[in-house]
Design a protein around this motif. Structure first.
Motif, PDB file in Angstrom:
ATOM      1  N   PRO A  61      40.161  51.252  37.691  1.00  0.00           N
ATOM      2  CA  PRO A  61      39.638  50.685  38.939  1.00  0.00           C
ATOM      3  C   PRO A  61      40.636  49.855  39.740  1.00  0.00           C
ATOM      4  O   PRO A  61      40.466  49.715  40.957  1.00  0.00           O
ATOM      5  CB  PRO A  61      38.471  49.810  38.457  1.00  0.00           C
ATOM      6  N   LEU A  62      41.642  49.299  39.084  1.00  0.00           N
ATOM      7  CA  LEU A  62      42.592  48.450  39.811  1.00  0.00           C
ATOM      8  C   LEU A  62      43.882  49.166  40.187  1.00  0.00           C
ATOM      9  O   LEU A  62      44.822  48.527  40.666  1.00  0.00           O
ATOM     10  CB  LEU A  62      42.915  47.190  38.991  1.00  0.00           C
ATOM     11  N   THR A  98      38.996  35.212  46.496  1.00  0.00           N
ATOM     12  CA  THR A  98      38.668  34.926  45.098  1.00  0.00           C
ATOM     13  C   THR A  98      37.154  34.868  44.919  1.00  0.00           C
ATOM     14  O   THR A  98      36.602  35.459  43.971  1.00  0.00           O
ATOM     15  CB  THR A  98      39.302  33.592  44.664  1.00  0.00           C
ATOM     16  N   ARG A  99      36.486  34.186  45.815  1.00  0.00           N
ATOM     17  CA  ARG A  99      35.018  34.080  45.724  1.00  0.00           C
ATOM     18  C   ARG A  99      34.343  35.416  45.971  1.00  0.00           C
ATOM     19  O   ARG A  99      33.313  35.713  45.360  1.00  0.00           O
ATOM     20  CB  ARG A  99      34.530  33.012  46.707  1.00  0.00           C
ATOM     21  N   GLU A 100      34.937  36.228  46.836  1.00  0.00           N
ATOM     22  CA  GLU A 100      34.383  37.565  47.072  1.00  0.00           C
ATOM     23  C   GLU A 100      34.444  38.423  45.817  1.00  0.00           C
ATOM     24  O   GLU A 100      33.659  39.364  45.665  1.00  0.00           O
ATOM     25  CB  GLU A 100      35.143  38.266  48.207  1.00  0.00           C
ATOM     26  N   ASN A 101      35.368  38.087  44.918  1.00  0.00           N
ATOM     27  CA  ASN A 101      35.492  38.803  43.648  1.00  0.00           C
ATOM     28  C   ASN A 101      34.692  38.140  42.540  1.00  0.00           C
ATOM     29  O   ASN A 101      34.966  38.338  41.351  1.00  0.00           O
ATOM     30  CB  ASN A 101      36.967  38.901  43.254  1.00  0.00           C
ATOM     31  N   ASN A 102      33.686  37.358  42.942  1.00  0.00           N
ATOM     32  CA  ASN A 102      32.735  36.736  42.007  1.00  0.00           C
ATOM     33  C   ASN A 102      33.388  35.749  41.040  1.00  0.00           C
ATOM     34  O   ASN A 102      32.950  35.584  39.901  1.00  0.00           O
ATOM     35  CB  ASN A 102      31.974  37.819  41.221  1.00  0.00           C
ATOM     36  N   ILE A 103      34.451  35.112  41.512  1.00  0.00           N
ATOM     37  CA  ILE A 103      35.060  34.016  40.755  1.00  0.00           C
ATOM     38  C   ILE A 103      34.811  32.742  41.548  1.00  0.00           C
ATOM     39  O   ILE A 103      35.345  32.570  42.644  1.00  0.00           O
ATOM     40  CB  ILE A 103      36.564  34.255  40.545  1.00  0.00           C
ATOM     41  N   PHE A 311      50.554  37.270  43.604  1.00  0.00           N
ATOM     42  CA  PHE A 311      49.451  38.230  43.505  1.00  0.00           C
ATOM     43  C   PHE A 311      49.262  38.779  42.102  1.00  0.00           C
ATOM     44  O   PHE A 311      48.130  39.050  41.694  1.00  0.00           O
ATOM     45  CB  PHE A 311      49.621  39.347  44.548  1.00  0.00           C
ATOM     46  N   ILE A 312      50.329  38.969  41.322  1.00  0.00           N
ATOM     47  CA  ILE A 312      50.073  39.417  39.947  1.00  0.00           C
ATOM     48  C   ILE A 312      49.411  38.290  39.144  1.00  0.00           C
ATOM     49  O   ILE A 312      48.627  38.556  38.231  1.00  0.00           O
ATOM     50  CB  ILE A 312      51.337  39.951  39.244  1.00  0.00           C
ATOM     51  N   SER A 313      49.691  37.043  39.506  1.00  0.00           N
ATOM     52  CA  SER A 313      49.018  35.918  38.843  1.00  0.00           C
ATOM     53  C   SER A 313      47.548  35.850  39.258  1.00  0.00           C
ATOM     54  O   SER A 313      46.675  35.560  38.434  1.00  0.00           O
ATOM     55  CB  SER A 313      49.733  34.608  39.188  1.00  0.00           C
ATOM     56  N   TRP A 314      47.282  36.118  40.518  1.00  0.00           N
ATOM     57  CA  TRP A 314      45.905  36.149  41.009  1.00  0.00           C
ATOM     58  C   TRP A 314      45.137  37.329  40.405  1.00  0.00           C
ATOM     59  O   TRP A 314      43.987  37.197  39.996  1.00  0.00           O
ATOM     60  CB  TRP A 314      45.927  36.259  42.535  1.00  0.00           C
ATOM     61  N   MET A 315      45.816  38.488  40.314  1.00  0.00           N
ATOM     62  CA  MET A 315      45.155  39.669  39.776  1.00  0.00           C
ATOM     63  C   MET A 315      44.780  39.510  38.311  1.00  0.00           C
ATOM     64  O   MET A 315      43.843  40.174  37.830  1.00  0.00           O
ATOM     65  CB  MET A 315      46.053  40.896  39.949  1.00  0.00           C
ATOM     66  N   ALA A 316      45.471  38.643  37.589  1.00  0.00           N
ATOM     67  CA  ALA A 316      45.085  38.392  36.191  1.00  0.00           C
ATOM     68  C   ALA A 316      43.652  37.885  36.126  1.00  0.00           C
ATOM     69  O   ALA A 316      42.861  38.311  35.264  1.00  0.00           O
ATOM     70  CB  ALA A 316      46.045  37.388  35.554  1.00  0.00           C
ATOM     71  N   GLN A 317      43.296  37.003  37.044  1.00  0.00           N
ATOM     72  CA  GLN A 317      41.917  36.494  37.072  1.00  0.00           C
ATOM     73  C   GLN A 317      40.927  37.590  37.488  1.00  0.00           C
ATOM     74  O   GLN A 317      39.844  37.715  36.904  1.00  0.00           O
ATOM     75  CB  GLN A 317      41.822  35.314  38.050  1.00  0.00           C
ATOM     76  N   ILE A 318      41.300  38.369  38.481  1.00  0.00           N
ATOM     77  CA  ILE A 318      40.411  39.434  38.969  1.00  0.00           C
ATOM     78  C   ILE A 318      40.140  40.451  37.869  1.00  0.00           C
ATOM     79  O   ILE A 318      38.990  40.833  37.610  1.00  0.00           O
ATOM     80  CB  ILE A 318      41.041  40.136  40.200  1.00  0.00           C
ATOM     81  N   LEU A 454      52.104  48.086  37.042  1.00  0.00           N
ATOM     82  CA  LEU A 454      52.643  47.834  35.702  1.00  0.00           C
ATOM     83  C   LEU A 454      52.885  46.349  35.473  1.00  0.00           C
ATOM     84  O   LEU A 454      52.554  45.800  34.411  1.00  0.00           O
ATOM     85  CB  LEU A 454      53.947  48.601  35.510  1.00  0.00           C
ATOM     86  N   ALA A 455      53.470  45.687  36.477  1.00  0.00           N
ATOM     87  CA  ALA A 455      53.769  44.265  36.330  1.00  0.00           C
ATOM     88  C   ALA A 455      52.493  43.445  36.224  1.00  0.00           C
ATOM     89  O   ALA A 455      52.398  42.518  35.401  1.00  0.00           O
ATOM     90  CB  ALA A 455      54.617  43.785  37.503  1.00  0.00           C
ATOM     91  N   ALA A 456      51.511  43.766  37.043  1.00  0.00           N
ATOM     92  CA  ALA A 456      50.236  43.043  36.987  1.00  0.00           C
ATOM     93  C   ALA A 456      49.539  43.276  35.650  1.00  0.00           C
ATOM     94  O   ALA A 456      48.937  42.351  35.073  1.00  0.00           O
ATOM     95  CB  ALA A 456      49.333  43.473  38.139  1.00  0.00           C
ATOM     96  N   ALA A 457      49.614  44.507  35.141  1.00  0.00           N
ATOM     97  CA  ALA A 457      49.018  44.814  33.838  1.00  0.00           C
ATOM     98  C   ALA A 457      49.693  44.006  32.732  1.00  0.00           C
ATOM     99  O   ALA A 457      49.023  43.410  31.874  1.00  0.00           O
ATOM    100  CB  ALA A 457      49.138  46.307  33.553  1.00  0.00           C
ATOM    101  N   PHE A 458      51.021  43.996  32.742  1.00  0.00           N
ATOM    102  CA  PHE A 458      51.761  43.220  31.745  1.00  0.00           C
ATOM    103  C   PHE A 458      51.406  41.744  31.837  1.00  0.00           C
ATOM    104  O   PHE A 458      51.117  41.090  30.826  1.00  0.00           O
ATOM    105  CB  PHE A 458      53.263  43.420  31.956  1.00  0.00           C
ATOM    106  N   TRP A 459      51.445  41.201  33.032  1.00  0.00           N
ATOM    107  CA  TRP A 459      51.207  39.772  33.261  1.00  0.00           C
ATOM    108  C   TRP A 459      49.793  39.380  32.827  1.00  0.00           C
ATOM    109  O   TRP A 459      49.576  38.342  32.214  1.00  0.00           O
ATOM    110  CB  TRP A 459      51.431  39.485  34.735  1.00  0.00           C
ATOM    111  N   THR A 460      48.823  40.242  33.139  1.00  0.00           N
ATOM    112  CA  THR A 460      47.429  39.976  32.782  1.00  0.00           C
ATOM    113  C   THR A 460      47.221  40.035  31.275  1.00  0.00           C
ATOM    114  O   THR A 460      46.629  39.122  30.678  1.00  0.00           O
ATOM    115  CB  THR A 460      46.500  40.998  33.470  1.00  0.00           C
ATOM    116  N   ALA A 461      47.696  41.112  30.673  1.00  0.00           N
ATOM    117  CA  ALA A 461      47.485  41.286  29.233  1.00  0.00           C
ATOM    118  C   ALA A 461      48.207  40.206  28.445  1.00  0.00           C
ATOM    119  O   ALA A 461      47.659  39.642  27.486  1.00  0.00           O
ATOM    120  CB  ALA A 461      47.952  42.675  28.797  1.00  0.00           C
TER     121      ALA A 461
END
Length: 477
Positions: A61-62, A98-103, A311-318, A454-461
């Protein structure tokens, strides 16, 4: 203020010197890792969730979401200089998204920040021929008199050459530095101290060959600082091509006359750090910080420095919210304000939260470009290094298993890592980072959608694992 600015510049330089040179330096030494089998097994148990997060970004989905979100952001706001309304509007936007993404747990903390506004500026070669010299004033530079400065120029290749000249030969002239680019860490001293070194010899202005290995007639800006008890003179960066031209003209014995005009002003404004918390389940008092800075210089659109890192730091929360993954420790994303003008946002956060440092388990920052992920820049204890290496083994499917233990993981988190709090920065293939750094070239075109995934996936995981494993990352030994 001057002392803080100088310290902040040095912190940024140390980080950049050690993490994004033209060739990534990765530690090869082997550690005797005496991790218990329980710790190894606990980390190994995250193999499946690591692959699930990677798949969620790469083919789920992302896929493409990080690039699309960054694209909408920079296309809407462009660059975001400290103190500007544009920066504050972009902060409001991130809170709304962020709030639109239910956080819901997103909030800000106010910070007084510098507002350096360059205004009208130009440099013009008047003799031996008339030519516009594309330029960018350097941060915190003072203005010229309203009508500008018209002066003879003297071109030098180094500080040593400048110091060897009689003061009378430099007085009332514009010093042009045509320094050779060695690497950013070595060469950036001309940007940082060029004005003060010229002023000590009586110069009325300074122009610096842009600190970059590659130029297409594009100047690069950045911060500089004035030494105490030295006259502040206006200073700007010019292109490689023009600095070299001026040197050749001088070598031929030509008189060089330049007009330089800058109308920069300096004041303060109120900005905000943006903080997003996912409260931990069983160890909520322990905190893992994952961060990037939301401000940028006033050229380009700040996609690379540091839109990608933010944005990869923000995407970790999403991602973790969408996947219903909630770690044991609190995961805190921070979008720092006013990094470019001296780490102002992070320094204020550090002061405000100085009594909470015992609860920091791990601090992360991405501020060296977001290119092909290779692994992690790590600072911390030897035992912690063994744990990080074990975690990185989980990323073999995307070839992001390397660890670099030289230098600082990031400038905004340096106040903690220097005090022994373990931390990490994104290790990525950033060999062309300084082609675009602090210039009009820092645009969305530098970023690649698949690589951002890939970077967002790595950073999130990675941030999720560190926040969820049973053991804290130890501070010693």
């Amino acid at each position: 203020m001057a002392k803080n600015i100088t310290y902040s510049i040095l912190a940024c330089f140390i980080f950049i010197i050690n993490s994004i040179t033209s060739v990534q330096i990765v530690e090869k030494r082997e550690l005797e890792c005496a991790l218990s089998e329980n710790v190894r097994e606990n980390i190994a148990n995250y193999a499946q969730v690591t692959n699930d997060i990677i798949d969620y970004f790469v083919k789920g989905p992302l896929k493409g979401k990080t690039w699309n979100s960054l694209s909408e952001f920079v296309d809407t706001f462009g660059n975001r200089l400290s103190g500007t309304k544009n920066l504050e509007n972009s902060i409001d936007y991130m809170i709304e998204k962020t709030r639109e993404n239910n956080i819901k747990n997103v909030y800000t903390e106010e910070v007084e920040v510098p507002y350096w506004l360059r205004g009208e500026e130009y440099a013009l070669l008047m003799k031996p021929r008339v030519k516009n010299l594309p330029m960018l004033g350097l941060g915190y530079s003072v203005a010229t008199p309203p009508d500008g400065i018209i002066a003879n120029a003297i071109v030098v290749k180094s500080f040593d050459e400048l110091k060897s000249l009689p003061d009378a030969e430099v007085a009332n002239k514009i010093v042009v530095y045509d320094e050779a680019y060695v690497n950013y860490g070595v060469t950036v001293k001309y940007r940082s101290k060029g004005a003060s070194e010229a002023a000590k010899k009586g110069a009325v202005g300074a122009l610096i060959r842009s600190v970059t290995p590659f130029s297409m007639n594009t100047p690069h800006t950045g911060m500089q600082s004035y030494d105490a008890n030295v006259t502040k003179i206006p200073v700007a960066a010019i292109t490689h091509e023009d600095a070299d031209l001026l040197w050749r003209l001088q070598e031929r014995g030509k008189e060089i006359v330049i007009k330089m005009k800058m109308s920069a002003t300096l004041s303060t404004k109120t900005s905000r750090n943006t903080i997003i918390d996912t409260e931990g389940t069983t160890k909520k008092d322990k905190v893992v910080i994952v961060s990037g800075h939301i401000d940028s210089w006033d050229v380009g659109d700040g996609s690379m420095d540091d839109g990608g890192g933010a944005f990869i730091s923000w995407m970790a929360q999403i991602a973790l919210n969408q996947m219903n993954l909630r770690p044991k420790r609190t995961l805190r994303t921070i979008l720092w304000t006013a990094e470019e003008l001296g780490l102002v946002g992070s320094r204020e956060y550090g002061k405000r939260h100085r009594n909470e440092t015992e609860n920091l388990n791990f601090v992360m920052e991405s501020d060296g470009g977001v290119f092909q992920p290779l692994g992690l820049i790590y600072s911390g204890s030897k035992t912690g290094e063994c744990m990080i290496k074990e975690i990185l083994k989980l990323f073999s499917s995307i070839n992001a298993t390397q660890i670099q233990t030289q230098g600082e993981p990031g400038p905004d988190i340096g106040m903690w890592t220097r005090d022994g709090i373990p931390g990490g920065g994104l290790l990525n293939e950033a060999s062309k980072y300084f082609w675009y750094h602090h210039s009009e070239g820092d645009r969305l075109n530098v970023m690649d959608s698949d690589v951002l995934d890939l970077a967002a996936a790595f950073w999130t995981a990675f941030s999720y694992i560190v926040a969820d494993i049973d053991s804290d990352i130890p501070r010693s030994p």
